[in-house]
Motif scaffolding. Structure first.
Motif, short mmCIF file in Angstrom:
data_model
loop_
_atom_site.label_atom_id
_atom_site.label_comp_id
_atom_site.label_asym_id
_atom_site.label_seq_id
_atom_site.Cartn_x
_atom_site.Cartn_y
_atom_site.Cartn_z
N LEU A 144 40.81 34.75 31.61
CA LEU A 144 41.93 34.73 30.77
C LEU A 144 42.67 36.11 30.94
O LEU A 144 43.96 36.01 30.81
CB LEU A 144 41.46 34.46 29.34
CG LEU A 144 40.96 33.06 29.31
CD1 LEU A 144 40.45 32.82 27.75
CD2 LEU A 144 42.20 32.02 29.37
N ALA A 145 42.00 37.15 30.93
CA ALA A 145 42.48 38.62 31.11
C ALA A 145 43.36 38.47 32.37
O ALA A 145 44.62 39.13 32.16
CB ALA A 145 41.37 39.62 31.12
N ILE A 146 42.92 37.94 33.51
CA ILE A 146 43.81 38.09 34.68
C ILE A 146 44.88 37.24 34.39
O ILE A 146 45.96 37.72 35.02
CB ILE A 146 42.71 37.79 35.88
CG1 ILE A 146 41.79 38.89 36.09
CG2 ILE A 146 43.80 37.61 37.10
CD1 ILE A 146 40.91 38.43 37.49
N LEU A 147 44.87 36.17 33.88
CA LEU A 147 46.03 35.05 33.65
C LEU A 147 47.00 35.93 32.78
O LEU A 147 48.07 35.90 33.04
CB LEU A 147 45.43 33.80 33.11
CG LEU A 147 44.61 32.99 34.16
CD1 LEU A 147 44.12 31.66 33.07
CD2 LEU A 147 45.87 32.51 34.82
N ASN A 148 46.43 36.66 31.85
CA ASN A 148 47.48 37.20 30.88
C ASN A 148 48.49 38.46 31.58
O ASN A 148 49.33 38.62 31.49
CB ASN A 148 46.69 37.94 29.89
CG ASN A 148 47.59 38.24 28.33
OD1 ASN A 148 48.64 38.04 28.62
ND2 ASN A 148 47.05 38.94 27.63
N PHE A 149 47.38 39.07 32.61
CA PHE A 149 47.98 40.24 33.37
C PHE A 149 49.12 39.70 34.30
O PHE A 149 50.19 40.25 34.56
CB PHE A 149 46.87 40.90 34.20
CG PHE A 149 47.36 41.55 35.32
CD1 PHE A 149 48.00 43.00 35.20
CD2 PHE A 149 47.26 41.05 36.71
CE1 PHE A 149 48.32 43.37 36.53
CE2 PHE A 149 47.72 41.60 38.04
CZ PHE A 149 48.23 42.88 37.69
#
Length: 280
Positions: free
Chosen positions: A259-264
């Motif tokens: 989720l952190a990478i998708l948000n990035f």
């Protein structure tokens, strides 16, 4: 000790070769359609709160602070392996702040004991995956034994390039900046150079930072639901995507990272635009 390390290596193998590996590879393949961050940094927050949650579950047992730090070490190892699989080139972990030395002596000692206890496993894993290890911080504040082990591991892994792992221990960003200024002043004073070359420039400061071995992080993940940088990478985080995770550090898992990478990836165009504006 050897039996404990072998058992731990089996757990590492389970992380990489468990029943969920096919699903994880599919997820990572989808993620790689978008931009993958070059450098992810973790603020490992929530160990003490996790410890308090565990104590009722271990009533009447020998659960202690060392168990908590061992769980935190495993969370770091798993995140490093996930990043390795995904193709991230640099991982940084905020393991211990200089300010943490103000905590109860037994709590500080428990962390140091955990680091010593897990050092053999860390060495075996990073050598297995050709991971270069760097310890960033004021290592003079560590015990002689721990400092020697850290220096030796940095030397042994200096030639590895599959992934760069930086462990920030005895670190604060303010101390890092002061250290860089002191190093610059010493370097400028000992050389016989003209007055113009005695000016400290931006490149001089950045060359003497503890974090000079890595590019600036593209994502900083703060666990424990906190919205703060905790005196971590203040110099390097001007263009970083900040991500707050509700999970406590020992509880962090695959989906938190995804989720952190998708948000990035969602905000990547905005960061690129701001970077271009600074260059104009």
């Amino acid at each position: 000790m050897e039996k404990q390390v072998m058992c731990s290596l089996t757990r590492v193998g389970n992380v990489l070769c468990g029943a969920s590996i096919f699903i994880r590879r599919c997820i990572f393949r989808v993620l790689r359609v978008g931009p993958i961050p070059n450098h992810i940094a973790f603020i490992m927050d929530g160990n003490r709160r996790w410890d308090k949650k565990q104590k009722p579950l271990h009533a009447g047992t020998t659960h202690d602070a060392g168990t908590t730090h061992d769980a935190g070490f495993w969370a770091l190892l798993v995140m490093m392996l996930y990043c390795y699989e995904l193709g991230v080139k640099y991982v940084t972990a905020y393991a211990f702040s200089i300010d943490n030395f103000k905590r109860k002596p037994e709590e500080v000692q428990a962390l140091m004991d955990s680091m010593l206890r897990n050092f053999d496993l860390l060495k075996m894993v990073v050598e297995l995956f050709a991971v270069r290890v760097h310890f960033g911080g004021n290592l003079g504040l560590l015990s002689d034994e721990l400092r020697v082990l850290a220096m030796e591991l940095m030397k042994v892994t200096a030639g590895y390039s599959n992934l760069g792992l930086t462990i920030c221990v005895a670190y604060t960003s303010r101390d890092e900046i002061v250290h860089a200024i002191e190093e610059c002043c010493e370097q400028k004073c000992v050389r016989e150079i003209d007055d113009n070359d005695r000016v400290i420039k931006l490149i001089d400061l950045e060359r003497n930072m503890y974090m000079a071995v890595t590019p600036d992080p593209e994502i900083i993940i703060q666990t424990g639901g906190e919205n703060r940088l905790s005196n971590f990478l203040l110099w390097q985080s001007g263009g970083s995507h900040l991500c707050t995770v509700l999970a406590l550090w020992p509880e962090i898992g695959l989906w938190n990272l995804v989720l952190a990478i998708l948000n990035f990836q969602k905000h990547k165009p905005y960061f690129e635009m701001k970077k271009k504006e600074k260059q104009v």
